[in-house]
Design a protein around this motif. Structure first.
Motif, PDB file in Angstrom:
ATOM      1  N   ARG A  83       0.947  -1.074  -0.032  1.00  0.00           N
ATOM      2  CA  ARG A  83       0.090  -0.032  -0.092  1.00  0.00           C
ATOM      3  C   ARG A  83       0.908   1.191   0.003  1.00  0.00           C
ATOM      4  O   ARG A  83       1.919   1.263   0.483  1.00  0.00           O
ATOM      5  CB  ARG A  83      -0.946   0.174   1.141  1.00  0.00           C
ATOM      6  N   LEU A  84       0.353   2.339  -0.584  1.00  0.00           N
ATOM      7  CA  LEU A  84       1.174   3.514  -0.583  1.00  0.00           C
ATOM      8  C   LEU A  84       1.474   3.953   0.590  1.00  0.00           C
ATOM      9  O   LEU A  84       2.871   4.606   0.829  1.00  0.00           O
ATOM     10  CB  LEU A  84       0.466   4.669  -1.594  1.00  0.00           C
ATOM     11  N   GLU A  85       0.583   4.171   1.747  1.00  0.00           N
ATOM     12  CA  GLU A  85       0.893   4.606   2.989  1.00  0.00           C
ATOM     13  C   GLU A  85       1.876   3.683   3.550  1.00  0.00           C
ATOM     14  O   GLU A  85       2.744   4.381   4.419  1.00  0.00           O
ATOM     15  CB  GLU A  85      -0.347   4.718   3.673  1.00  0.00           C
ATOM     16  N   SER A  86       2.100   2.306   3.318  1.00  0.00           N
ATOM     17  CA  SER A  86       3.140   1.355   3.886  1.00  0.00           C
ATOM     18  C   SER A  86       4.514   1.923   3.354  1.00  0.00           C
ATOM     19  O   SER A  86       5.414   1.872   3.965  1.00  0.00           O
ATOM     20  CB  SER A  86       2.724   0.181   3.649  1.00  0.00           C
ATOM     21  N   GLN A  88       5.502   4.765   2.117  1.00  0.00           N
ATOM     22  CA  GLN A  88       5.821   5.947   2.719  1.00  0.00           C
ATOM     23  C   GLN A  88       6.500   5.840   4.155  1.00  0.00           C
ATOM     24  O   GLN A  88       7.458   6.491   4.442  1.00  0.00           O
ATOM     25  CB  GLN A  88       4.508   7.124   2.767  1.00  0.00           C
ATOM     26  N   GLU A  89       5.924   4.984   4.961  1.00  0.00           N
ATOM     27  CA  GLU A  89       6.007   4.862   6.397  1.00  0.00           C
ATOM     28  C   GLU A  89       7.396   4.139   6.394  1.00  0.00           C
ATOM     29  O   GLU A  89       8.285   4.476   7.094  1.00  0.00           O
ATOM     30  CB  GLU A  89       5.061   3.992   7.187  1.00  0.00           C
ATOM     31  N   ASN A  91       9.732   3.917   3.963  1.00  0.00           N
ATOM     32  CA  ASN A  91      10.758   5.030   3.502  1.00  0.00           C
ATOM     33  C   ASN A  91      11.096   6.162   4.920  1.00  0.00           C
ATOM     34  O   ASN A  91      12.291   6.444   4.799  1.00  0.00           O
ATOM     35  CB  ASN A  91      10.195   5.888   2.504  1.00  0.00           C
ATOM     36  N   ARG A  92      10.085   6.229   5.522  1.00  0.00           N
ATOM     37  CA  ARG A  92      10.484   7.333   6.646  1.00  0.00           C
ATOM     38  C   ARG A  92      11.327   6.882   7.671  1.00  0.00           C
ATOM     39  O   ARG A  92      12.273   7.417   8.219  1.00  0.00           O
ATOM     40  CB  ARG A  92       8.944   7.793   7.072  1.00  0.00           C
ATOM     41  N   ASP A 118      13.444   7.088  -2.841  1.00  0.00           N
ATOM     42  CA  ASP A 118      12.640   6.008  -2.523  1.00  0.00           C
ATOM     43  C   ASP A 118      13.616   4.870  -2.261  1.00  0.00           C
ATOM     44  O   ASP A 118      14.099   4.015  -2.975  1.00  0.00           O
ATOM     45  CB  ASP A 118      11.704   5.711  -3.730  1.00  0.00           C
ATOM     46  N   ASN A 188       2.645  -4.489   5.355  1.00  0.00           N
ATOM     47  CA  ASN A 188       1.840  -3.330   5.487  1.00  0.00           C
ATOM     48  C   ASN A 188       1.286  -3.011   6.899  1.00  0.00           C
ATOM     49  O   ASN A 188       0.661  -2.001   6.997  1.00  0.00           O
ATOM     50  CB  ASN A 188       0.501  -3.835   4.603  1.00  0.00           C
ATOM     51  N   LYS A 191       3.432   0.243  10.740  1.00  0.00           N
ATOM     52  CA  LYS A 191       3.039   0.997  12.202  1.00  0.00           C
ATOM     53  C   LYS A 191       2.982   0.307  13.401  1.00  0.00           C
ATOM     54  O   LYS A 191       2.904   0.938  14.554  1.00  0.00           O
ATOM     55  CB  LYS A 191       1.903   1.724  11.717  1.00  0.00           C
TER      56      LYS A 191
END
Length: 275
Positions: A83-86, A88-89, A91-92, A118, A188, A191
């Protein structure tokens, strides 16, 4: 001085196994750990002639695993499945790790050229899914010790007879059998990794095998190819080794659950110890 911390550092994942004149030891290991257990491992290894491991741990064998894992061109893209939010997290968190650890910056110099690059894509592009997962997991985990490697180095330095329960090729087949969907699902859940890491470590330090099995049930390697198919193989090899005298076998903690049940069914007495 934190006495609780010292007490928790004692190794509690040791089992003494007996049957008539046969005596040996099983040690459940953490493949990644923030702590060294070298002192406890030395106490066990120095008193036996034979030391067994899941598979070969010499540099050449480890290099073979790494080289094999880097070639995943013909398998589904792990990156594209996330998922895109995964992404991003992950990578953060990768950026945080690379900024905080000078060794990581040196290791990934070519990747760490642009603040917004990325990193995840660069790390896992074209590799086998399990290799990509372990790269991400170990990097974000940041734990620098491996009980298996510590025990192996001690066994080599003490010139012990080293035996393996399977070959590198066996291990690669098992790794390829990890379900792609389990890897994607766990990534995924990025978090949730911080609380998972805390529960994983605390449960291991206390040697609570049943709880460890429960909290790690969704980990990618808790699958048929890694656990169900290999446990009986380990059991037979360990039984054969028991005919040769006292020895110690270092095996991933999660395998101890199945092995102790098989040993009990076969008439062995199994006693958990602390060292």
């Amino acid at each position: 001085m934190n006495l609780l911390w010292l007490r928790k550092r004692r190794l509690r994942t040791v089992w003494r196994v007996e049957k008539k004149d046969k005596i040996f030891f099983l040690v459940g290991t953490a493949h990644f750990s923030p702590y060294s257990f070298k002192r406890s491992l030395l106490k066990i290894i120095k008193n036996v002639n034979t030391v067994a491991f899941e598979g070969p741990l010499d540099p050449a064998s480890m290099a073979k695993v790494s080289e094999y894992g880097k070639h995943g061109e013909q398998v589904p893209s792990l990156y594209d499945a996330l998922r895109l939010e995964s992404i991003q997290e992950i990578n953060r968190q990768l950026h945080i790790k690379f900024k905080a650890q000078e060794s990581a910056k040196e290791l990934f110099t070519n990747l760490y050229q642009h603040r917004n690059s990325d990193l995840l894509r660069d790390l896992i592009q074209g590799v086998k899914p399990w290799f990509g997962f372990f790269t991400i997991w170990s990097t974000i985990l940041g734990w620098k010790y491996s009980m298996d490697l510590e025990a192996y180095d001690l066994a080599v330095s003490l010139k012990k007879d080293i035996q393996y329960l399977e070959t590198i090729d066996d291990q690669l087949v098992s790794l390829d059998g990890i379900p792609f969907e389990r890897i994607v699902d766990f990534l995924n859940r990025i978090k949730q990794w911080e609380s998972y890491k805390r529960d994983f470590l605390n449960t291991f330090l206390y040697g609570d095998l049943e709880r460890f099995a429960s909290i790690t049930k969704d980990f990618p390697t808790r699958c048929e190819s890694i656990i169900t198919k290999r446990d009986p193989v380990f059991f037979e090899k360990i039984k054969n080794l028991s005919e040769r005298g006292v020895f110690v076998a270092f095996i991933g903690f999660i395998h101890i659950l199945g092995l102790t049940r098989m040993l009990l069914d076969d008439g062995f007495k199994v006693i958990q110890q602390e060292i």
